[in-house]
Design an enzyme around this catalytic site. Structure first.
Site, short mmCIF file in Angstrom:
data_model
loop_
_atom_site.label_atom_id
_atom_site.label_comp_id
_atom_site.label_asym_id
_atom_site.label_seq_id
_atom_site.Cartn_x
_atom_site.Cartn_y
_atom_site.Cartn_z
N ASP A 135 0.59 22.57 -27.40
CA ASP A 135 0.40 21.24 -26.83
C ASP A 135 -0.81 20.61 -27.50
OD1 ASP A 135 2.51 21.40 -24.98
OD2 ASP A 135 1.25 22.32 -23.45
N ASP A 149 7.98 17.55 -25.02
CA ASP A 149 7.79 17.05 -23.65
C ASP A 149 8.13 15.56 -23.56
OD1 ASP A 149 6.85 19.60 -22.99
OD2 ASP A 149 4.76 19.03 -23.33
#
Length: 176
Positions: A135, A149
């Site tokens: 991330d 995402d």
């Protein structure tokens, strides 16, 4: 030969109403963009200070996420991974019946995003089914995510809009 009066002599009409090409193209694009940006994030951001893009709103901050959303579920990563694989397979099965471009787009985004995070779970440290998701998109400290995402979130919004309008996977509008 025609099997019925006025029937088409070829089956190209059926393909036109099954936007599988769109589904697969969107899935591949979402997956590739996710993986390329994660490779970039590892090379450029790992071990570095965050890069502020918009002060107090958005920055690039490297994080290896062992869990699901907001880091929850890090003790059940293998279960999450297996569940994601089942969901990805279900998306492919659902897409085979899609006849609406909006549904094909949404399911393609969902599959591409899911496969992006599944790849991390299977191929990244600390090991198969335990891999940490990369991330790096930091939304004002609220959460840190990735392109997968974004694809999954956009897919969820599109699916909600299509369902809210009563548009089925076949493109038919449900009567209310």
């Amino acid at each position: 030969m025609q099997t019925a009066r006025g029937a088409s002599l070829n089956h190209t009409g059926d393909r036109r109403h099954r936007p599988l090409g769109l589904f697969f193209a969107v899935a591949v694009i979402a997956y590739v963009v996710d993986q390329v940006t994660k490779v970039w994030a590892v090379a450029r951001l790992d071990g570095e200070l965050p890069i502020v893009v918009v002060p107090h709103l958005f920055s690039l901050s490297f994080l290896r996420n062992p869990g699901a959303a907001f880091g929850m579920g890090d003790s059940i990563t293998p279960v999450l991974t297996a569940f994601m694989i089942v969901i990805a397979a279900a998306v492919v099965v659902a897409a085979l019946r899609v006849r609406h471009r909006g549904w094909a787009l949404a399911l393609g985004l969902l599959l591409g995003g899911a496969l992006g995070n599944i790849t991390d779970r299977l191929a990244r440290a600390p090991g198969v089914f335990h891999g940490h998701v990369i991330d790096f998109l930091d939304y004002a400290g609220f959460f840190v995510g990735n392109v997968a995402d974004i694809a999954i979130t956009v897919a969820a919004v599109l699916l909600r809009v299509l369902s809210g309008r009563g548009i089925g996977r076949d493109g038919e509008v449900a009567r209310r």
